[in-house]
Design a protein around this motif. Structure first.
Motif, PDB file in Angstrom:
ATOM      1  N   GLY A   1       0.824  -1.213   0.000  1.00  0.00           N
ATOM      2  CA  GLY A   1       0.000   0.000   0.000  1.00  0.00           C
ATOM      3  C   GLY A   1       0.852   1.255   0.000  1.00  0.00           C
TER       4      GLY A   1
ATOM      5  N   ILE B   1      -1.841   5.981   4.116  1.00  0.00           N
ATOM      6  CA  ILE B   1      -1.001   5.656   5.276  1.00  0.00           C
ATOM      7  C   ILE B   1       0.301   4.978   4.828  1.00  0.00           C
ATOM      8  CG2 ILE B   1      -0.895   4.365   7.453  1.00  0.00           C
ATOM      9  CD1 ILE B   1      -4.018   4.413   7.469  1.00  0.00           C
TER      10      ILE B   1
ATOM     11  N   VAL C   1       2.530  -4.585  -7.789  1.00  0.00           N
ATOM     12  CA  VAL C   1       2.086  -5.954  -7.516  1.00  0.00           C
ATOM     13  C   VAL C   1       0.651  -5.944  -6.993  1.00  0.00           C
ATOM     14  CG1 VAL C   1       2.960  -5.991  -5.108  1.00  0.00           C
ATOM     15  CG2 VAL C   1       2.733  -8.128  -6.368  1.00  0.00           C
TER      16      VAL C   1
ATOM     17  N   VAL D   1       0.044  -2.753   4.813  1.00  0.00           N
ATOM     18  CA  VAL D   1      -0.842  -1.592   4.935  1.00  0.00           C
ATOM     19  C   VAL D   1      -1.930  -1.598   3.857  1.00  0.00           C
ATOM     20  CG1 VAL D   1      -0.920   0.927   5.170  1.00  0.00           C
ATOM     21  CG2 VAL D   1       1.156  -0.290   5.819  1.00  0.00           C
TER      22      VAL D   1
ATOM     23  N   VAL E   1      -1.788  -3.983   9.461  1.00  0.00           N
ATOM     24  CA  VAL E   1      -2.819  -2.983   9.723  1.00  0.00           C
ATOM     25  C   VAL E   1      -4.204  -3.643   9.644  1.00  0.00           C
ATOM     26  CG1 VAL E   1      -3.858  -0.810   8.987  1.00  0.00           C
ATOM     27  CG2 VAL E   1      -1.374  -1.085   8.932  1.00  0.00           C
TER      28      VAL E   1
ATOM     29  N   PRO F   1      -6.415   1.302  13.280  1.00  0.00           N
ATOM     30  CA  PRO F   1      -6.735   2.716  13.046  1.00  0.00           C
ATOM     31  C   PRO F   1      -8.242   2.952  13.195  1.00  0.00           C
ATOM     32  CG  PRO F   1      -5.527   1.749  11.171  1.00  0.00           C
ATOM     33  CD  PRO F   1      -6.032   0.622  12.024  1.00  0.00           C
TER      34      PRO F   1
HETATM   35  N1  LIG Z   1      -8.553   5.321   6.079  1.00  0.00           N
HETATM   36  C1  LIG Z   1      -9.151   4.846   7.162  1.00  0.00           C
HETATM   37  O1  LIG Z   1     -10.031   5.496   7.746  1.00  0.00           O
HETATM   38  C2  LIG Z   1      -8.744   3.503   7.711  1.00  0.00           C
HETATM   39  C3  LIG Z   1      -9.309   3.087   8.934  1.00  0.00           C
HETATM   40  C4  LIG Z   1      -8.967   1.842   9.452  1.00  0.00           C
HETATM   41  C5  LIG Z   1      -8.073   1.033   8.764  1.00  0.00           C
HETATM   42  N2  LIG Z   1      -7.550   1.458   7.574  1.00  0.00           N
HETATM   43  C6  LIG Z   1      -6.649   0.554   6.879  1.00  0.00           C
HETATM   44  O2  LIG Z   1      -5.419   1.207   6.622  1.00  0.00           O
HETATM   45  C7  LIG Z   1      -4.835   0.653   5.446  1.00  0.00           C
HETATM   46  C8  LIG Z   1      -4.402   1.781   4.534  1.00  0.00           C
HETATM   47  O3  LIG Z   1      -5.557   2.482   4.142  1.00  0.00           O
HETATM   48  P1  LIG Z   1      -5.507   3.963   3.544  1.00  0.00           P
HETATM   49  O4  LIG Z   1      -6.598   4.703   4.214  1.00  0.00           O
HETATM   50  O5  LIG Z   1      -4.138   4.480   3.555  1.00  0.00           O
HETATM   51  O6  LIG Z   1      -6.005   3.663   2.049  1.00  0.00           O
HETATM   52  P2  LIG Z   1      -5.464   4.164   0.642  1.00  0.00           P
HETATM   53  O7  LIG Z   1      -6.526   3.829  -0.338  1.00  0.00           O
HETATM   54  O8  LIG Z   1      -5.010   5.582   0.724  1.00  0.00           O
HETATM   55  O9  LIG Z   1      -4.176   3.256   0.400  1.00  0.00           O
HETATM   56  C9  LIG Z   1      -4.311   1.870   0.201  1.00  0.00           C
HETATM   57  C10 LIG Z   1      -3.310   1.439  -0.840  1.00  0.00           C
HETATM   58  O10 LIG Z   1      -3.445   0.011  -1.016  1.00  0.00           O
HETATM   59  C11 LIG Z   1      -3.288  -0.236  -2.399  1.00  0.00           C
HETATM   60  N3  LIG Z   1      -3.922  -1.497  -2.786  1.00  0.00           N
HETATM   61  C12 LIG Z   1      -5.252  -1.762  -2.843  1.00  0.00           C
HETATM   62  N4  LIG Z   1      -5.464  -2.990  -3.299  1.00  0.00           N
HETATM   63  C13 LIG Z   1      -4.244  -3.529  -3.526  1.00  0.00           C
HETATM   64  C14 LIG Z   1      -3.819  -4.772  -4.043  1.00  0.00           C
HETATM   65  N5  LIG Z   1      -4.687  -5.729  -4.402  1.00  0.00           N
HETATM   66  N6  LIG Z   1      -2.491  -5.007  -4.166  1.00  0.00           N
HETATM   67  C15 LIG Z   1      -1.589  -4.050  -3.825  1.00  0.00           C
HETATM   68  N7  LIG Z   1      -1.947  -2.836  -3.357  1.00  0.00           N
HETATM   69  C16 LIG Z   1      -3.258  -2.581  -3.218  1.00  0.00           C
HETATM   70  C17 LIG Z   1      -3.955   0.950  -3.077  1.00  0.00           C
HETATM   71  O11 LIG Z   1      -3.548   1.090  -4.443  1.00  0.00           O
HETATM   72  C18 LIG Z   1      -3.530   2.100  -2.204  1.00  0.00           C
HETATM   73  O12 LIG Z   1      -2.340   2.697  -2.670  1.00  0.00           O
HETATM   74  C19 LIG Z   1      -5.881  -0.283   4.841  1.00  0.00           C
HETATM   75  O13 LIG Z   1      -5.567  -1.605   5.170  1.00  0.00           O
HETATM   76  C20 LIG Z   1      -7.162   0.147   5.510  1.00  0.00           C
HETATM   77  O14 LIG Z   1      -8.106  -0.888   5.579  1.00  0.00           O
HETATM   78  C21 LIG Z   1      -7.859   2.673   7.041  1.00  0.00           C
END
Ligand SMILES: NC(=O)c1ccc[n+]([C@@H]2O[C@H](COP(=O)([O-])OP(=O)(O)OC[C@H]3O[C@@H](n4cnc5c(N)ncnc54)[C@H](O)[C@@H]3O)[C@@H](O)[C@H]2O)c1
Length: 270
Positions: free
Chosen positions: A12, A17, A61, A89, A140, A185
């Motif tokens: 990610g 994040i 990937v 992540v 995460v 989170p």
């Molecule tokens: N944003 C929130 O409020 C929140 C709350 C709780 C948990 N989370 C968790 O934090 C983590 C990061 O979330 P974020 O908010 O930064 O999201 P984000 O969408 O900004 O980043 C997630 C990244 O994961 C990548 N991704 C998605 N599917 C993928 C795949 N199949 N293979 C490789 N990469 C892939 C995306 O391209 C993206 O760059 C996640 O696991 C999310 O579930 C987020």
């Protein structure tokens, strides 16, 4: 495990994040392999890294593709010589609909990315981590992994899986060189709804403008995650929402579920 001088793979790393974690790990003197499905996202992370990009490799990937994940360790060790850490992540949310209205393709997609993706990278990297003098895995999960969030039921199922996987790994690896941390989170200010394909950018902006829910900046979340790794924390809660609901849901699970239902019900389709 201190970040300085280590090589850490971050899934990610192309957004939100994960991107902030990549940039901060580089600033702390780590070498980083950023993994993401988004070529554009990784390119932007590399641009933001500036001069630190000389210690960064980017790898496009899809973590649901087991064979593609299994090809990563040799690509990373060719470039950096070693792998000391894995931060899982990457993740997606589900469309905001009730379980009864969620189709199988959405169910499979969320479980594939969030749970199978984390299983693939962890299974693939663990043997390499066990070979290092010191290593660490950070996974995460989410506040939705310990608390039922209506409209995100399958997301919660996938994140509860990540929670248990990580906690069990902590026990299994306790006598080894590999530390393990699970992260919960609350709401973080990222573009996850748009990146997950569940709303348009315009819809996301409208929702953000009308919401007064307090969110945490992704840079703050990334710093807490890295601190958790460096301090070998068992669990990291991010945001006052996750911290409060973690305590409340253990004190009174039914009342905590009712509270989150009350907060979320306006977002659900009637
Ligand atoms: N944003 C929130 O409020 C929140 C709350 C709780 C948990 N989370 C968790 O934090 C983590 C990061 O979330 P974020 O908010 O930064 O999201 P984000 O969408 O900004 O980043 C997630 C990244 O994961 C990548 N991704 C998605 N599917 C993928 C795949 N199949 N293979 C490789 N990469 C892939 C995306 O391209 C993206 O760059 C996640 O696991 C999310 O579930 C987020």
């Amino acid at each position: 495990m201190r970040a300085q001088g280590k090589t850490i793979a971050v899934t990610g790393g192309g957004n939100g994040i994960g991107r902030e974690a990549v940039l901060q790990l580089l600033s702390k003197g780590a070498r980083v392999a950023a993994l993401d499905i988004s070529d554009e996202g990784l390119a932007e992370t590399a641009r933001l890294a500036g001069a630190n990009a000389e210690r960064l490799s980017t790898h496009v990937v899809n973590i649901t593709d087991r064979a593609a994940v299994e090809a990563l360790p040799s690509a990373i060790t060719d470039r950096h010589g070693q792998i000391d850490g894995l931060m899982n992540v990457a993740g997606i949310i589900q469309p905001f609909v009730l379980f009864n209205d969620l189709d199988y393709s959405a169910i499979e997609r969320v479980i594939d990315v969030n749970l199978w993706g984390t299983i693939h990278t962890t299974k693939t990297f663990l043997p390499h981590l066990l070979d290092r003098p010191e290593a660490h895995i950070v996974n995460v999960s989410s506040m939705g992994g310990f608390l039922p969030v209506p409209g995100q039921t399958i997301y919660g199922v996938s994140k509860a899986g990540v929670k248990l996987l990580t906690e069990a790994l902590h026990s299994e690896l306790a006598a080894t060189n590999v530390g393990v941390t699970v992260v919960f989170p609350g709401a973080i200010k990222t573009n996850i709804s748009v990146n997950s394909g569940v709303v348009t950018q315009a819809e996301a902006e409208k929702q953000a403008a009308s919401s007064n829910y307090k969110t945490t900046e992704p840079a703050v979340a990334a710093q807490m995650i890295i601190d958790g790794m460096e301090q070998n924390a068992y669990r990291v809660r991010i945001g006052s929402d996750a911290t409060f609901m973690d305590r409340f849901s253990r004190l009174s699970p039914k009342r905590a579920a009712a509270l989150i239902y009350k907060q979320m019900k306006d977002l659900l389709p009637s």
